[in-house]
Design a protein around this motif. Structure first.
Motif, PDB file in Angstrom:
ATOM      1  N   ARG A 126     -10.424  49.865  10.443  1.00  0.00           N
ATOM      2  CA  ARG A 126     -11.224  49.224   9.429  1.00  0.00           C
ATOM      3  C   ARG A 126     -12.808  50.017   9.276  1.00  0.00           C
ATOM      4  NH1 ARG A 126     -13.446  43.225  10.446  1.00  0.00           N
ATOM      5  NH2 ARG A 126     -14.429  44.538  12.122  1.00  0.00           N
ATOM      6  N   ASP A 127     -13.424  50.119  10.401  1.00  0.00           N
ATOM      7  CA  ASP A 127     -14.787  50.972  10.431  1.00  0.00           C
ATOM      8  C   ASP A 127     -14.699  52.318   9.798  1.00  0.00           C
ATOM      9  OD1 ASP A 127     -15.501  48.566  11.216  1.00  0.00           O
ATOM     10  OD2 ASP A 127     -16.052  49.132  13.411  1.00  0.00           O
ATOM     11  N   LEU A 128     -13.512  52.954   9.962  1.00  0.00           N
ATOM     12  CA  LEU A 128     -13.274  54.460   9.791  1.00  0.00           C
ATOM     13  C   LEU A 128     -12.776  54.671   8.312  1.00  0.00           C
ATOM     14  CD1 LEU A 128     -12.020  55.380  13.140  1.00  0.00           C
ATOM     15  CD2 LEU A 128     -14.302  56.329  12.148  1.00  0.00           C
ATOM     16  N   GLY A 129     -12.256  53.380   7.571  1.00  0.00           N
ATOM     17  CA  GLY A 129     -12.153  53.671   6.188  1.00  0.00           C
ATOM     18  C   GLY A 129     -10.548  53.495   6.039  1.00  0.00           C
ATOM     19  N   GLY A 130      -9.856  53.092   6.985  1.00  0.00           N
ATOM     20  CA  GLY A 130      -8.222  53.194   6.991  1.00  0.00           C
ATOM     21  C   GLY A 130      -7.447  53.804   7.867  1.00  0.00           C
ATOM     22  N   GLY A 131      -6.165  53.450   7.749  1.00  0.00           N
ATOM     23  CA  GLY A 131      -5.299  53.985   8.905  1.00  0.00           C
ATOM     24  C   GLY A 131      -4.030  53.615   8.575  1.00  0.00           C
ATOM     25  N   VAL A 132      -2.893  53.718   9.565  1.00  0.00           N
ATOM     26  CA  VAL A 132      -1.360  53.633   9.542  1.00  0.00           C
ATOM     27  C   VAL A 132      -1.085  52.910  10.871  1.00  0.00           C
ATOM     28  CG1 VAL A 132       0.583  54.794   9.151  1.00  0.00           C
ATOM     29  CG2 VAL A 132      -1.294  55.284   7.603  1.00  0.00           C
ATOM     30  N   ILE A 133      -0.458  51.911  10.829  1.00  0.00           N
ATOM     31  CA  ILE A 133       0.445  51.644  12.083  1.00  0.00           C
ATOM     32  C   ILE A 133       1.785  51.634  11.670  1.00  0.00           C
ATOM     33  CG2 ILE A 133       0.689  49.496  13.533  1.00  0.00           C
ATOM     34  CD1 ILE A 133      -2.304  48.697  12.715  1.00  0.00           C
ATOM     35  N   ILE A 134       2.414  52.144  12.693  1.00  0.00           N
ATOM     36  CA  ILE A 134       4.027  52.068  12.769  1.00  0.00           C
ATOM     37  C   ILE A 134       4.637  51.407  13.706  1.00  0.00           C
ATOM     38  CG2 ILE A 134       6.224  53.756  12.578  1.00  0.00           C
ATOM     39  CD1 ILE A 134       4.281  55.652  11.378  1.00  0.00           C
ATOM     40  N   ASN A 135       5.365  50.402  13.510  1.00  0.00           N
ATOM     41  CA  ASN A 135       5.894  49.475  14.754  1.00  0.00           C
ATOM     42  C   ASN A 135       7.595  49.875  15.013  1.00  0.00           C
ATOM     43  OD1 ASN A 135       3.273  47.993  14.877  1.00  0.00           O
ATOM     44  ND2 ASN A 135       4.086  46.532  13.215  1.00  0.00           N
ATOM     45  N   ILE A 136       7.738  50.441  16.270  1.00  0.00           N
ATOM     46  CA  ILE A 136       9.163  50.443  16.586  1.00  0.00           C
ATOM     47  C   ILE A 136      10.006  49.237  16.922  1.00  0.00           C
ATOM     48  CG2 ILE A 136      10.858  51.846  17.804  1.00  0.00           C
ATOM     49  CD1 ILE A 136       8.803  53.572  16.117  1.00  0.00           C
ATOM     50  N   ILE A 167      -0.135  42.514   4.950  1.00  0.00           N
ATOM     51  CA  ILE A 167      -0.858  41.847   4.111  1.00  0.00           C
ATOM     52  C   ILE A 167      -2.417  41.651   4.504  1.00  0.00           C
ATOM     53  CG2 ILE A 167      -0.988  39.503   3.058  1.00  0.00           C
ATOM     54  CD1 ILE A 167       1.466  41.461   2.115  1.00  0.00           C
ATOM     55  N   SER A 168      -2.509  41.364   5.770  1.00  0.00           N
ATOM     56  CA  SER A 168      -3.806  41.082   6.227  1.00  0.00           C
ATOM     57  C   SER A 168      -4.654  42.345   5.967  1.00  0.00           C
ATOM     58  CB  SER A 168      -3.811  40.571   7.832  1.00  0.00           C
ATOM     59  OG  SER A 168      -3.281  39.588   7.844  1.00  0.00           O
ATOM     60  N   LEU A 169      -4.134  43.537   6.521  1.00  0.00           N
ATOM     61  CA  LEU A 169      -4.871  44.859   6.590  1.00  0.00           C
ATOM     62  C   LEU A 169      -4.907  45.676   5.269  1.00  0.00           C
ATOM     63  CD1 LEU A 169      -3.854  45.759  10.281  1.00  0.00           C
ATOM     64  CD2 LEU A 169      -5.696  44.190   9.580  1.00  0.00           C
ATOM     65  N   GLY A 170      -4.151  45.114   4.633  1.00  0.00           N
ATOM     66  CA  GLY A 170      -4.016  45.899   3.298  1.00  0.00           C
ATOM     67  C   GLY A 170      -5.404  46.393   2.730  1.00  0.00           C
ATOM     68  N   ILE A 174      -5.235  49.903   5.530  1.00  0.00           N
ATOM     69  CA  ILE A 174      -4.498  50.229   6.622  1.00  0.00           C
ATOM     70  C   ILE A 174      -2.898  49.800   6.394  1.00  0.00           C
ATOM     71  CG2 ILE A 174      -3.877  49.560   9.255  1.00  0.00           C
ATOM     72  CD1 ILE A 174      -6.960  48.859   9.375  1.00  0.00           C
ATOM     73  N   ARG A 175      -2.004  50.692   6.441  1.00  0.00           N
ATOM     74  CA  ARG A 175      -0.604  50.439   6.022  1.00  0.00           C
ATOM     75  C   ARG A 175       0.037  50.035   7.372  1.00  0.00           C
ATOM     76  NH1 ARG A 175       2.414  54.249   4.685  1.00  0.00           N
ATOM     77  NH2 ARG A 175       1.049  56.137   5.048  1.00  0.00           N
ATOM     78  N   VAL A 176       1.160  49.099   7.216  1.00  0.00           N
ATOM     79  CA  VAL A 176       1.860  48.955   8.612  1.00  0.00           C
ATOM     80  C   VAL A 176       3.285  48.860   8.164  1.00  0.00           C
ATOM     81  CG1 VAL A 176       2.120  47.145  10.367  1.00  0.00           C
ATOM     82  CG2 VAL A 176      -0.239  47.438   8.922  1.00  0.00           C
ATOM     83  N   ASN A 177       4.146  49.237   8.935  1.00  0.00           N
ATOM     84  CA  ASN A 177       5.568  49.472   8.377  1.00  0.00           C
ATOM     85  C   ASN A 177       6.166  49.661  10.127  1.00  0.00           C
ATOM     86  OD1 ASN A 177       5.700  50.044   5.477  1.00  0.00           O
ATOM     87  ND2 ASN A 177       4.460  51.627   6.142  1.00  0.00           N
ATOM     88  N   SER A 178       7.528  49.145   9.675  1.00  0.00           N
ATOM     89  CA  SER A 178       8.317  49.313  11.138  1.00  0.00           C
ATOM     90  C   SER A 178       9.501  50.242  10.826  1.00  0.00           C
ATOM     91  CB  SER A 178       8.942  47.768  11.456  1.00  0.00           C
ATOM     92  OG  SER A 178       9.806  47.467  10.355  1.00  0.00           O
ATOM     93  N   ILE A 179       9.965  50.824  11.959  1.00  0.00           N
ATOM     94  CA  ILE A 179      11.259  51.552  11.909  1.00  0.00           C
ATOM     95  C   ILE A 179      12.075  50.698  12.845  1.00  0.00           C
ATOM     96  CG2 ILE A 179      12.211  53.536  12.744  1.00  0.00           C
ATOM     97  CD1 ILE A 179       9.741  55.039  12.000  1.00  0.00           C
ATOM     98  N   SER A 180      13.353  50.663  12.359  1.00  0.00           N
ATOM     99  CA  SER A 180      14.453  49.968  13.237  1.00  0.00           C
ATOM    100  C   SER A 180      15.461  50.948  13.456  1.00  0.00           C
ATOM    101  CB  SER A 180      15.052  48.795  12.491  1.00  0.00           C
ATOM    102  OG  SER A 180      14.178  47.749  12.336  1.00  0.00           O
TER     103      SER A 180
END
Ligand code: NAD
Length: 252
Positions: A126-136, A167-170, A174-180
């Motif tokens: 958030r402080d750095l302007g964004g990011g990506v989270i990927i949950n396995i 939704i919270s981090l959009g 910050i994009r948040v996705n999962s891989i199954s």
């Protein structure tokens, strides 16, 4: 590119392939693993192949460990752009025999750990302007073999956590996705003291619509894509990577 990527459970298995794939692309990688032997071995591999890498001993279920791990990554590399929540465990027993402490541990590592790592990484992102989270997650979030309740429930929780975080981090970019993943053969990707040649039958491969069992690289490649700018419109999604197993009708 010069992204900073944290991979939990990056010492062995799928996490080992993910951390190597990002390092290969020029990213700086922080391996967060509870197994020092595995983490240090993979770090040495990455560095000896020209990559940038640190290992931080981390139990993702322990808040102090997680906080320290994210701080360390930022201290050494200056920022954090991508978090891959990959650390995960299963447990034995059945609902009739399994101790509640085994349920608690699986949920603490797989679900609570994913939330906690996301929390401390997102504060920096958030402080750095964004990011990506990927949950396995796992295809076991959607279907089961017998006696997998803690694992399956934790993975189902990760799917819901993923859309909730998206939704919270959009608004903080910050994009948040999962891989199954489905069946990914990791026996060759364990630390060298435990690595073995895979023992796979023709039937193991043939039952998959694509004709083979999965490889850690199949998951690593998808992580590279989801972390890239090309995936900029993808958030809150789950990508199933299972060679088609979960869409195959199995009526006999
Ligand atoms: P693995 O056991 O080969 O590797 C997991 C790594 O995580 C190990 O290095 C281990 O030391 C580390 N780890 C375990 N507990 C930890 C903790 N508390 N804190 C930090 N690190 C910890 O497992 P894998 O097969 O590579 O699985 C990786 C992820 O993919 C897991 O989340 C798993 O549930 C998921 N997954 C795997 C498969 C598969 O077929 N291999 C299928 C679906 C989902």
């Amino acid at each position: 590119d010069n992204k900073v990527v944290i991979v939990t459970g990056g010492g062995q298995g799928i996490g080992r392939a993910i951390s190597r794939a990002f390092a290969q692309e020029g990213a700086s990688v922080a391996i967060a693993d509870i197994d020092d032997e595995a983490g240090l071995e993979n770090k040495e591999y990455i560095i000896s192949n020209g990559g940038r890498c640190i290992f931080v001993h981390t139990d993702v279920a322990i808040e102090e460990d997680v906080k320290n791990m994210v701080d360390e990554a930022v201290k050494v590399f200056g920022r954090v752009d991508v978090l891959i929540n990959n650390a995960g465990i299963g447990t034995g027993g059945t609902i009739y025999t399994r101790d509640m402490k085994d349920w608690d541990r699986v949920i603490a590592v797989n679900l609570r750990g994913t939330y906690m790592c996301s929390k401390y990484a997102a504060l920096k992102m958030r402080d750095l302007g964004g990011g990506v989270i990927i949950n396995i997650a796992s295809t076991r979030a959607f279907m089961s073999e017998p006696h997998t309740e803690p694992y399956s429930a934790s993975k189902g929780g990760i799917i819901a956590l993923t859309h909730s975080l998206a939704i919270s981090l959009g608004p903080d970019h910050i994009r948040v996705n999962s891989i199954s993943p489905g069946w990914i053969e990791v026996s060759e990707w364990k630390k060298s003291s435990q690595a073995t040649k895979p023992v796979l039958t023709e039937a193991d491969h043939k039952q998959h619509p694509v004709g083979r069992v999965g490889k850690p690289e199949d998951i690593a490649n998808a992580c590279l894509f989801l972390a890239s700018e090309e995936a900029g419109f993808i958030t809150g999604a789950n990508l199933t990577i299972d060679g088609g197993m979960t869409v195959k009708m199995i009526y006999v």
